[in-house]
Enzyme design. Sequence first.
Site, mmCIF file in Angstrom:
data_model
loop_
_atom_site.group_PDB
_atom_site.id
_atom_site.type_symbol
_atom_site.label_atom_id
_atom_site.label_comp_id
_atom_site.label_asym_id
_atom_site.label_seq_id
_atom_site.Cartn_x
_atom_site.Cartn_y
_atom_site.Cartn_z
ATOM 1 N N LYS A 158 25.091 -8.092 -25.483
ATOM 2 C CA LYS A 158 26.140 -8.594 -26.629
ATOM 3 C C LYS A 158 26.613 -9.838 -26.083
ATOM 4 O O LYS A 158 26.730 -10.296 -24.784
ATOM 5 C CB LYS A 158 27.416 -7.337 -26.409
ATOM 6 C CG LYS A 158 28.503 -7.850 -27.555
ATOM 7 C CD LYS A 158 29.782 -6.938 -26.950
ATOM 8 C CE LYS A 158 29.712 -5.603 -27.126
ATOM 9 N NZ LYS A 158 30.929 -4.585 -26.963
ATOM 10 N N GLY A 164 31.425 -10.005 -34.961
ATOM 11 C CA GLY A 164 30.873 -9.653 -36.368
ATOM 12 C C GLY A 164 29.409 -9.003 -36.044
ATOM 13 O O GLY A 164 28.569 -9.409 -37.183
ATOM 14 N N HIS A 208 34.056 3.839 -33.561
ATOM 15 C CA HIS A 208 34.653 2.507 -33.454
ATOM 16 C C HIS A 208 36.223 2.759 -34.042
ATOM 17 O O HIS A 208 36.322 2.719 -35.361
ATOM 18 C CB HIS A 208 33.908 1.523 -34.286
ATOM 19 C CG HIS A 208 34.310 0.109 -34.102
ATOM 20 N ND1 HIS A 208 33.419 -0.964 -34.026
ATOM 21 C CD2 HIS A 208 35.529 -0.159 -33.988
ATOM 22 C CE1 HIS A 208 34.237 -2.247 -33.830
ATOM 23 N NE2 HIS A 208 35.408 -1.752 -33.616
ATOM 24 N N GLU A 275 40.036 -3.549 -30.040
ATOM 25 C CA GLU A 275 38.919 -2.492 -30.534
ATOM 26 C C GLU A 275 38.370 -1.767 -29.434
ATOM 27 O O GLU A 275 38.024 -2.209 -28.466
ATOM 28 C CB GLU A 275 37.539 -3.252 -31.251
ATOM 29 C CG GLU A 275 38.038 -4.113 -32.304
ATOM 30 C CD GLU A 275 36.862 -4.620 -33.268
ATOM 31 O OE1 GLU A 275 35.949 -4.332 -32.894
ATOM 32 O OE2 GLU A 275 37.263 -5.301 -33.942
ATOM 33 N N ARG A 292 42.989 -12.623 -34.264
ATOM 34 C CA ARG A 292 43.286 -13.105 -35.858
ATOM 35 C C ARG A 292 43.422 -11.656 -36.825
ATOM 36 O O ARG A 292 43.351 -10.416 -36.194
ATOM 37 C CB ARG A 292 41.983 -13.704 -36.359
ATOM 38 C CG ARG A 292 40.818 -13.006 -36.192
ATOM 39 C CD ARG A 292 39.382 -13.491 -36.608
ATOM 40 N NE ARG A 292 38.366 -12.687 -36.325
ATOM 41 C CZ ARG A 292 37.670 -11.774 -36.946
ATOM 42 N NH1 ARG A 292 38.304 -10.931 -37.893
ATOM 43 N NH2 ARG A 292 36.581 -11.139 -36.485
#
Length: 671
Positions: A158, A164, A208, A275, A292
Amino acid sequence: MFTKILIANRGEIACRIIRTARDLGIRTVAVYSDADRRALHVDMADEAVHIGPAPSRESYLQASKILAAAKQTGAEAIHPGYGFLSENADFSRACKAQSLVFIGPPAPAIEAMGSKAAAKTIMAAAKVPLVPGYHGADQAAAVLRQHADTMGYPVLLKATAGGGGKGMRQVWEAGEFEAALAAAKREAANSFGNDEMLVEKYLTQPRHVEIQVFCDRHGNAVYLFERDCSIQRRHQKVIEEAPAPGLSQELRAAMGEAAVRAARAIDYEGAGTVEFLLDRDGAFYFMEMNTRLQVEHPITEMITGQDLVAWQLRVAAGETLPLAQDQLRIHGHAFEARVYAEDPHNDFLPVTGPLLFLQPPDSSPHVRIDSGVRQGDEVSVYYDPMIAKLVVWDEDRDRARQRLAKALQEYRIGGLTTNLDFLYNLATCPPFRDAELDTGFIEKHHAVIFHDSRYDLGRDLPLAAVYLVLEQAQSAARNARASTDPWSPWHATDAWRLNEAHLHRFSLSLHEQQHDIAVEQLATGAGNRYLIRCGGGTYHAEGSLQGNTLRVTIDGYQTRATVAPHDDSFTLYTQDRALQFKRVTPDYGEDVEQGDGGGLTAPMNGTIVTLLAAAGSRVEKDDPLLVLEAMKMEHTIRAPGAGEVVEFYFQPGQLVDGGATLVDFKATVDE
C-alpha cells in the site's frame, strides 16, 4: 459566516457544495478547465473563473491558479471538496498565508495522516488498533520482501501517500512480490509523487467499515456513526450503506470512540473519516484516515438528518459543532450506489463519450441524486468516470435495498456503457440481500452478479424489430412531407414486393451478439401488425411509436419502452431493464486487416507509463507488454498469444488516442 466561498473542485461535489452554500445565503465561485467550460457546476455558481487546460495537473491541481481566482473574486474561503487539493497540506498553508480560510483540517493534521506509515505510529500511541505490518522508513525492496516473507502471505502492498485504491496490490505468494511491488510503486509515484510503501498482513474476509468524525476548534468532537463500504472493485467503493449491518451497539460505540481518539490525536478540525478493517471475529483495525469529506457522505446525512457540508462551513467559520454526541441518532437505513461510465464485463474499464440520453429516477425524500452532469455532457478521459451518486433511504435495510433496486431500474442512460445493470444485479443478489459482506464480495459472488437473467430474446428482439419498422415509417413520412413529390415510391415503407411478402431485414447487436431479424408486414388494412422471425422463434406483434414512447404487443404480451436513439444504435428502456442495440451494417470487405502482423490498440485516450518488453523479444500469451494510464487507473496491455514484439509505436510519457495501435505484434504461426 462567510459571504463568498470558492469551490476548488468540479462535478457532483462542486454542485453539492453550491447548493448548501446557497441555502445558507453564501455566494459561490466555481473554477473550471477547458473541458468544463459548460459544466453544470459552472452554470450553478454565482461566478466562475477559468483556470487552464483540461488535464487536472494543469488546472485543478494548480494551487496558484486557485488562489489567484479566490483573490480576484473576493472569496473569503476555499472549499476543496474531495480529491485534487483536498488533502494537500501545502495548499492549506498557502490559503492561510493569503488570509483565506481552508475549509478543512489544519496543515499539520493533513500531514500527520498523509503518510500511512506515520499515521500508524500516531494511532498506536493513541491506542487505536492496528493491522500487523511493516511501516518503516527503510524502503529497500529486499527489506519490504523480508517483512512480507516473515508475516506470511497474502500481504497487501500500500502506498504511504494518497488513497482511492491507487498504489495498492495484493500479493498472494512470494513469486508475485517483485512485479507487484514495481507496479504499486509506479502507480503511487504517478498518482501522488511518492512511491514509498508499507506492507500489511492481508485479511482475507474483512469488512471495510468507516466512521464519520467531526471536530471544531473549541475542543468538541463527535462521531456520526458508521458506513459499510465493503462492496469494492479495484479497492474502490461501489455500493456503500449506513449503518453497517449487524453491528452491536457496543461495537459501534467502541469503533466510534476509537475514531474520535484518532482525530483528537492530531488536533483535527472539520469533517474526517477514520477507516477500519472489521474482521469476522469482531476485532477492528485502523486502516487510514481521510482528512476530507468522503464521496459517500450522503448516506450519513440520510440516517442522521444532518447536512455535513453545512457543518463544514460552520466549523470553518469558527462556530461550535451543531450537536453533541448524545444528541445524534440513527434513523433508518441508506444506500449509495456509484453510477459509472464503465464496462463491468471488461474488467470495469472506464468508458468515455457523450451522455446522449440521461433520465435519472425522480427525486423524493427517499431518493436523492447527486450529479454534476446533464444530458449531452461528455464523460471525459481527463477525470473520474462517475456520472452520479444514487442515494436511497427507508425505515430499514430491506426496504432501502428494494428502493435501491427500483431506482436502478428507473435510471436511464444512453450513448455509452454504464454499470447500471451490474449495480442492479448486485443489489438484488441473495448474498447482498442477506448482508454477507466482505471486501472480496464481487469476486466471491461473480457468478450471481455477472448474469443476464433479465434479458429475454423472445421479448427483446421483437421489441427492437417493431421499433425499427415504425421509426423507418415515420422517417419516410417526414421525408415525404418535406419533398416536392410526396407520392414518390421512394417514400414507401411497407416493404412492398411484386408477388412477394412485404419483408424488412435487420441485423442487430445485443450483448455483443449479432442477431438477424426478418419482419413481415402483414396485409394492408391490418394496421401496424407484423410477423417477426428472430432468435430461432416466430412472433406476432403490433405496436405504435409516439415521440420516444414505444408500445408493443408480442403474442398477447403488452409492454412499453422509452426509446433513446443514437447515431448507429438505440437504447430501449423497459420497466426492468435497459437494452442497448447497435445496427450491424453489411461487411463488404473494406475493413480487411493489412499485413501479416497484428496490432494492439489503446482502449481509450491515455499516457504510456512504461514498456514491459523489448522490441524484438519473444513473449507468451498474457505476458505484459506495456502499461497505459487513463482516467486515474493503470491498464496493462498483454500479449494476445505467443509471438514476437516487432515494434512499440509510443514511448513512456507520450499521450495516445483511444484506438491508436500501440504495438506491432507478430503472432507465432503453428507449423
